[in-house]
Design a protein around this motif. Structure first.
Motif, PDB file in Angstrom:
ATOM      1  N   PRO A 170       8.416   6.836  -6.156  1.00  0.00           N
ATOM      2  CA  PRO A 170       7.122   7.315  -6.778  1.00  0.00           C
ATOM      3  C   PRO A 170       6.741   6.710  -8.137  1.00  0.00           C
ATOM      4  CG  PRO A 170       8.452   9.057  -5.572  1.00  0.00           C
ATOM      5  CD  PRO A 170       9.446   7.714  -6.185  1.00  0.00           C
ATOM      6  N   SER A 171       5.306   6.525  -8.136  1.00  0.00           N
ATOM      7  CA  SER A 171       4.935   6.284  -9.587  1.00  0.00           C
ATOM      8  C   SER A 171       5.777   5.099 -10.273  1.00  0.00           C
ATOM      9  CB  SER A 171       4.817   7.446 -10.573  1.00  0.00           C
ATOM     10  OG  SER A 171       4.169   8.246  -9.830  1.00  0.00           O
ATOM     11  N   LEU A 172       6.644   4.198  -9.525  1.00  0.00           N
ATOM     12  CA  LEU A 172       7.289   3.435 -10.102  1.00  0.00           C
ATOM     13  C   LEU A 172       8.239   3.759 -11.021  1.00  0.00           C
ATOM     14  CD1 LEU A 172       4.671   0.417 -10.826  1.00  0.00           C
ATOM     15  CD2 LEU A 172       6.033   0.653  -8.646  1.00  0.00           C
ATOM     16  N   LEU A 230      -1.734  -0.800  -4.045  1.00  0.00           N
ATOM     17  CA  LEU A 230      -3.119   0.009  -3.629  1.00  0.00           C
ATOM     18  C   LEU A 230      -2.698   1.214  -3.055  1.00  0.00           C
ATOM     19  CD1 LEU A 230      -5.005  -3.197  -2.446  1.00  0.00           C
ATOM     20  CD2 LEU A 230      -5.655  -2.017  -4.440  1.00  0.00           C
ATOM     21  N   HIS A 231      -3.813   2.176  -3.315  1.00  0.00           N
ATOM     22  CA  HIS A 231      -3.641   3.624  -2.652  1.00  0.00           C
ATOM     23  C   HIS A 231      -5.024   3.960  -2.084  1.00  0.00           C
ATOM     24  CE1 HIS A 231      -1.178   3.616  -6.584  1.00  0.00           C
ATOM     25  NE2 HIS A 231      -0.352   4.134  -5.744  1.00  0.00           N
ATOM     26  N   ALA A 232      -4.927   4.970  -1.159  1.00  0.00           N
ATOM     27  CA  ALA A 232      -6.351   5.621  -0.785  1.00  0.00           C
ATOM     28  C   ALA A 232      -7.051   6.110  -1.838  1.00  0.00           C
ATOM     29  CB  ALA A 232      -6.019   6.848   0.177  1.00  0.00           C
ATOM     30  N   TYR A 279       9.270   2.841   2.898  1.00  0.00           N
ATOM     31  CA  TYR A 279       9.572   4.380   2.281  1.00  0.00           C
ATOM     32  C   TYR A 279       9.245   4.625   0.977  1.00  0.00           C
ATOM     33  CZ  TYR A 279      11.802   8.798   1.875  1.00  0.00           C
ATOM     34  OH  TYR A 279      12.289  10.100   1.789  1.00  0.00           O
ATOM     35  N   HIS A 280       8.672   5.877   0.961  1.00  0.00           N
ATOM     36  CA  HIS A 280       7.988   6.010  -0.585  1.00  0.00           C
ATOM     37  C   HIS A 280       8.258   7.352  -0.898  1.00  0.00           C
ATOM     38  CE1 HIS A 280       5.345   5.241  -4.221  1.00  0.00           C
ATOM     39  NE2 HIS A 280       4.343   5.947  -3.531  1.00  0.00           N
ATOM     40  N   SER A 281       9.631   7.717  -0.748  1.00  0.00           N
ATOM     41  CA  SER A 281      10.243   9.060  -1.083  1.00  0.00           C
ATOM     42  C   SER A 281       9.560  10.041  -0.065  1.00  0.00           C
ATOM     43  CB  SER A 281       9.635   9.327  -2.489  1.00  0.00           C
ATOM     44  OG  SER A 281       8.451   9.820  -2.788  1.00  0.00           O
ATOM     45  N   TYR A 314       0.992  -1.356   0.051  1.00  0.00           N
ATOM     46  CA  TYR A 314       0.022  -0.086   0.113  1.00  0.00           C
ATOM     47  C   TYR A 314       0.934   1.208  -0.071  1.00  0.00           C
ATOM     48  CZ  TYR A 314      -3.838   3.177   1.602  1.00  0.00           C
ATOM     49  OH  TYR A 314      -4.754   4.033   1.638  1.00  0.00           O
ATOM     50  N   ASP A 315       0.665   2.045  -0.908  1.00  0.00           N
ATOM     51  CA  ASP A 315       1.523   3.188  -0.872  1.00  0.00           C
ATOM     52  C   ASP A 315       0.827   4.629  -0.517  1.00  0.00           C
ATOM     53  OD1 ASP A 315       3.069   1.791  -2.428  1.00  0.00           O
ATOM     54  OD2 ASP A 315       2.637   2.539  -4.438  1.00  0.00           O
ATOM     55  N   LEU A 316       1.060   4.970   0.915  1.00  0.00           N
ATOM     56  CA  LEU A 316       0.368   6.014   1.478  1.00  0.00           C
ATOM     57  C   LEU A 316       1.055   7.340   1.207  1.00  0.00           C
ATOM     58  CD1 LEU A 316      -1.463   6.919   3.651  1.00  0.00           C
ATOM     59  CD2 LEU A 316       0.024   6.157   5.282  1.00  0.00           C
ATOM     60  N   GLU A 317       0.235   8.129   0.588  1.00  0.00           N
ATOM     61  CA  GLU A 317       0.670   9.259  -0.265  1.00  0.00           C
ATOM     62  C   GLU A 317      -0.601  10.547   0.041  1.00  0.00           C
ATOM     63  OE1 GLU A 317       1.488   7.013  -3.695  1.00  0.00           O
ATOM     64  OE2 GLU A 317       0.049   8.262  -4.759  1.00  0.00           O
ATOM     65  N   ASN A 318      -0.343  11.483  -0.296  1.00  0.00           N
ATOM     66  CA  ASN A 318      -1.288  12.626  -0.274  1.00  0.00           C
ATOM     67  C   ASN A 318      -1.332  13.221  -1.648  1.00  0.00           C
ATOM     68  OD1 ASN A 318      -3.262  14.769   0.193  1.00  0.00           O
ATOM     69  ND2 ASN A 318      -1.599  15.800   1.428  1.00  0.00           N
ATOM     70  N   CYS A 338       8.503  13.417  -0.772  1.00  0.00           N
ATOM     71  CA  CYS A 338       7.113  14.172  -1.541  1.00  0.00           C
ATOM     72  C   CYS A 338       6.578  13.645  -2.896  1.00  0.00           C
ATOM     73  CB  CYS A 338       7.444  15.827  -1.257  1.00  0.00           C
ATOM     74  SG  CYS A 338       8.725  16.146  -2.676  1.00  0.00           S
ATOM     75  N   HIS A 339       7.050  12.423  -3.005  1.00  0.00           N
ATOM     76  CA  HIS A 339       6.293  11.961  -4.238  1.00  0.00           C
ATOM     77  C   HIS A 339       7.036  12.467  -5.587  1.00  0.00           C
ATOM     78  CE1 HIS A 339       3.520   9.217  -6.362  1.00  0.00           C
ATOM     79  NE2 HIS A 339       3.558   8.552  -5.318  1.00  0.00           N
ATOM     80  N   ARG A 340       8.224  13.013  -5.369  1.00  0.00           N
ATOM     81  CA  ARG A 340       8.881  13.484  -6.581  1.00  0.00           C
ATOM     82  C   ARG A 340       9.525  12.448  -7.236  1.00  0.00           C
ATOM     83  NH1 ARG A 340      12.849  15.577  -3.698  1.00  0.00           N
ATOM     84  NH2 ARG A 340      11.797  17.523  -3.021  1.00  0.00           N
TER      85      ARG A 340
HETATM   86 ZN   LIG Z   1       3.003   6.588  -5.031  1.00  0.00          ZN
END
Ligand SMILES: [Zn+2]
Length: 295
Positions: A112-114, A211-213, A71-73, A11-15, A75-77
């Motif tokens: 982020p975004s693979l 998956l994501h929110a 960890y998923h970066s 699960y990728d937790l991001e805003n 700030c999703h850059r």
């Molecule tokens: Zn992501």
């Protein structure tokens, strides 16, 4: 007994729209956590550093529920616009913050975004240097967003020894379709997802879904996603209302696909890591076209 390989939920937790309203991502995240608790399974949650700092209670809840924290970066850059100094600093700071917050080691990374493409392989040296054990950041095919054609479809090691768990894909004539995650999971029918999964390689592999929110947040107003085109933003926004029911059909009690555990536990318990091949793009794929053009 199913002959299908277990799938780890990740699960990728991001805003993703940088909403001021934390409930936008916190509510669906808790909905997912309840689903996995009902199923009695644990998985891996890759968390954006900024989100960890904004929602520390949610991160503690996730860790206390037994999920692996990845960890998923910061700030999703996307990795293609990263610089080595900034990447190293932000990654080290966020990792330390999340380890302090949860009391758990953070050894898994997802771009982020693979976006771990051929131009971003340098990041794998830094990740290994900082103590990460594995990455699950490569989409090993041509893709309309980010892709790494020529990368192995099964787990491999980068030159640093960092293990890579590539995105499970269903190869089509033009693109590799990650049939079991995110926006792809929303659009591909459940029966086709099961069929695609049954065709996957079975030897020393470790399949995962992601998956994501926002995949289940059908009420979110449309917004342009930072670092994404208008078309990608539209694709990310559409077709959400049936996703939760589809996820329950696939992964709920009696669902079509068996579930595995957190990625790091499966790496340690199921994968023969000594047998994983090394992948060096310059050696295995020839010089990068951009590198050749510069000479
Ligand atoms: Zn992501």
């Amino acid at each position: 007994m199913s002959d299908l390989l277990p799938v780890s939920f990740t699960y990728d937790l991001e805003n993703h729209l940088e909403s001021e309203d934390q409930a936008r991502y916190e509510r669906p995240t808790r909905q997912f956590m309840d689903l996995w608790a009902d199923r009695g399974v644990r998985g891996t949650v890759f968390i954006v550093g900024e989100v960890a700092r904004r929602s520390p209670n949610l991160i503690r809840e996730i860790a206390d529920a037994g999920h692996e924290i990845g960890y998923h970066s910061h700030c999703h850059r996307p990795l293609e616009i990263e610089t080595p100094e900034r990447f190293r600093q932000e990654t080290a700071d966020d990792r330390a913050f999340m380890e302090d917050l949860t009391g758990k080691p953070v050894v898994g990374y997802r771009a982020p975004s693979l976006s771990l493409t051929r131009t971003a392989v340098w990041t794998t040296d830094i990740l290994a240097d900082l103590g990460f054990r594995y990455s699950s950041s490569v989409l090993p095919a041509h893709s309309p967003i980010y892709g790494f054609p020529g990368a192995p479809l099964a787990p491999f090691k980068w030159r640093s020894g960092l293990i890579e768990l590539p995105t499970p894909i269903f190869p089509t004539r033009f693109w590799g379709v990650p049939y079991i995650g995110g926006v792809y999971l929303r659009y591909v029918p459940a029966a086709l997802i099961r069929m695609a999964h049954s065709c996957q390689p079975k030897d020393n592999v470790l399949p995962w879904c992601y998956l994501h929110a926002h995949d289940i947040d059908a009420e979110e107003p449309f917004g342009r996603v930072r670092h994404a085109s208008l078309m990608t933003s539209l694709l990310l926004w559409m077709n959400r209302s049936g996703t939760y029911a589809k996820i329950e059909r696939l992964f709920g009690a009696g669902g079509a696909l068996p579930l595995g555990g957190p990625l790091i536990e499966r790496i340690e318990n199921e994968l023969d890591t000594d047998a994983l091949p090394f992948f060096d793009p310059d050696r295995d794929l020839g010089r990068h076209p951009r590198q050749a053009a510069a000479e």
